[in-house]
Write a protein that holds these residues in place. Structure first.
Motif, short mmCIF file in Angstrom:
data_model
loop_
_atom_site.label_atom_id
_atom_site.label_comp_id
_atom_site.label_asym_id
_atom_site.label_seq_id
_atom_site.Cartn_x
_atom_site.Cartn_y
_atom_site.Cartn_z
N TYR A 175 -1.59 -15.47 34.83
CA TYR A 175 -2.33 -14.47 35.59
C TYR A 175 -3.69 -14.15 34.94
N ALA A 176 -4.10 -14.94 33.96
CA ALA A 176 -5.44 -14.81 33.39
C ALA A 176 -5.93 -16.20 33.00
N ALA A 177 -5.88 -17.11 33.96
CA ALA A 177 -6.12 -18.52 33.67
C ALA A 177 -7.55 -18.77 33.18
N ALA A 178 -8.53 -18.15 33.80
CA ALA A 178 -9.91 -18.37 33.37
C ALA A 178 -10.14 -17.81 31.97
N TYR A 179 -9.52 -16.67 31.69
CA TYR A 179 -9.62 -16.09 30.34
C TYR A 179 -9.06 -17.07 29.31
N ALA A 180 -7.86 -17.62 29.59
CA ALA A 180 -7.27 -18.58 28.67
C ALA A 180 -8.15 -19.81 28.52
N ALA A 181 -8.70 -20.30 29.64
CA ALA A 181 -9.58 -21.47 29.58
C ALA A 181 -10.78 -21.20 28.69
N SER A 182 -11.36 -20.01 28.81
CA SER A 182 -12.54 -19.68 28.01
C SER A 182 -12.19 -19.59 26.53
N LYS A 183 -11.03 -19.04 26.21
CA LYS A 183 -10.65 -18.88 24.81
C LYS A 183 -10.21 -20.20 24.18
N PHE A 184 -9.44 -21.01 24.91
CA PHE A 184 -9.10 -22.33 24.39
C PHE A 184 -10.37 -23.14 24.18
N GLY A 185 -11.31 -23.07 25.13
CA GLY A 185 -12.57 -23.78 24.99
C GLY A 185 -13.38 -23.28 23.83
N LEU A 186 -13.38 -21.97 23.62
CA LEU A 186 -14.16 -21.39 22.53
C LEU A 186 -13.60 -21.81 21.17
N ARG A 187 -12.28 -21.93 21.08
CA ARG A 187 -11.69 -22.41 19.83
C ARG A 187 -12.15 -23.83 19.55
N GLY A 188 -12.10 -24.69 20.55
CA GLY A 188 -12.55 -26.07 20.36
C GLY A 188 -14.02 -26.15 20.02
N PHE A 189 -14.83 -25.33 20.69
CA PHE A 189 -16.26 -25.32 20.39
C PHE A 189 -16.51 -24.89 18.95
N SER A 190 -15.85 -23.82 18.51
CA SER A 190 -16.08 -23.29 17.16
C SER A 190 -15.67 -24.30 16.10
N GLU A 191 -14.51 -24.94 16.28
CA GLU A 191 -14.06 -25.92 15.30
C GLU A 191 -14.99 -27.13 15.26
N SER A 192 -15.47 -27.54 16.43
CA SER A 192 -16.37 -28.69 16.48
C SER A 192 -17.70 -28.36 15.83
N LEU A 193 -18.22 -27.16 16.09
CA LEU A 193 -19.50 -26.77 15.50
C LEU A 193 -19.38 -26.67 13.98
#
Length: 343
Positions: A175-193
């Motif tokens: 029930y918060a799919a976009a929120y989860a997508a943004s946070k999973f994506g942000l984790r990947g972005f942060s680790e990659s950076l």
């Protein structure tokens, strides 16, 4: 580092925005800290915590009035403060935030990407523009911030980026799919950076993963569930998060989890993601059945929040400590069941 109630009233007295001329650069010996999402909740608590250490804080959010109030409270707490109204979904405004900070202080030491919004409801019943806005604020807003400050950090050879994420980056959020997508994506972005910047050992990218924090965020967020929402206990005091951010500014580390159920939730998802997601969905369904009806609302997705308190007030009306302890044990049990099911 605690902040007394008189230092963070829900509606501090208005204060004029400081101009470059108002800032005495000769006294700027403490760190220069940029904080987005600074008008309430974790951002406000963090600004005050840094100000009490004598830091100069640059406060960014969409609402000018709220920023002016927080800036005044920071000055009274002992720091310098500059309010720069900024919508982090607009890259030009984020770039202007970095430039205004450099104009005023000559450098940036710490950049905290703290903006976070959400939209709760069945995926297909939440308007697409709401899903898009959540991604823009939570993921692209952080990317814009890093893109604006990194040239300065690379030139200086030092600096700290702190990305406020969420335990939601490790566990699905029905029930918060976009929120989860943004946070999973942000984790990947942060680790990659962070991996990309390995050749700059004095430039740090830090990730912070709190569980539910007692801020006004849930009440400010978009709600298309038709039910009154309240975060589940046990909740983290926003001042505890602020203290963790101050500590990271002095002693950076890649990843920080906050909250007693953070590690069990992460473990459960790691070893049995479908089982833990299914249990989360059943818990949310049970909460919706008990909740009072509430009209749909876009919340603060497209307009600044009206309230500027640090606390959401949920802990005061939450369940007793014994029940909270049972929930903590329940989270550990879920992790254990998930581990056994994976063997």
């Amino acid at each position: 580092m605690s902040v007394s109630p008189t230092d963070h009233p829900s509606a501090p007295a208005p204060d004029q925005e400081a101009t470059t001329d108002d800032i005495n650069l000769a006294r700027t010996s403490g760190p220069i800290v940029v904080i987005t999402g600074a008008s309430s909740g974790i951002g406000c608590a963090t600004a005050l915590a840094f100000a009490r250490e004598g830091a100069s804080v640059v406060l960014a959010a969409r609402g000018a009035d709220g920023l002016a109030r927080v800036a005044g409270a920071c000055r009274r707490a002992g720091g310098q403060a500059l309010a720069v109204p900024t919508d982090v979904t607009e890259p030009d405004q984020v770039q202007a935030l970095a430039e205004r900070t450099l104009e005023a202080f000559g450098r940036i030491d710490v950049w905290i990407n703290n903006v976070g919004v959400g939209a709760v409801g069945r995926f297909e019943e939440v308007p697409l523009e709401a899903h898009k806005r959540v991604i823009e604020a939570n993921l692209l807003g952080h990317i814009y911030g890093c893109h604006a400050v990194l040239p300065h950090f690379r030139q200086r050879g030092r600096g700290v980026i702190i990305n406020m994420i969420s335990i939601g980056a490790w566990a699905p959020a029905p029930y918060a799919a976009a929120y989860a997508a943004s946070k999973f994506g942000l984790r990947g972005f942060s680790e990659s950076l962070r991996a990309e910047l390995a050749d700059l050992p004095r430039v740090s990218v830090c990730e912070v993963y709190p569980t539910f924090v007692d801020t006004p965020g849930v009440g400010h967020g978009a709600n298309y569930s038709g039910k009154h929402l309240r975060p589940p206990p046990p909740m983290v005091d926003p001042r505890e998060v602020a203290q963790a951010l101050v500590k990271l500014a002095h002693h950076p580390r890649p990843s920080t989890l906050l909250g007693s159920v953070a590690w069990p939730v992460r473990l459960a998802h790691t070893v049995a993601p479908d089982l833990s997601a299914g249990m989360t969905r059943r818990l949310m369904d049970a909460g919706f059945r008990r909740a009072e009806p509430q009209p749909h609302s876009a919340g603060n997705l497209f307009e600044p929040s009206m309230g500027h308190a640090i606390d959401g007030g949920y802990r005061r009306s939450s369940m007793n400590p014994d029940t909270a302890r049972i929930l903590k044990l329940g989270a550990l049990a879920i992790a254990g069941i998930a581990l056994l099911r994976s063997l």
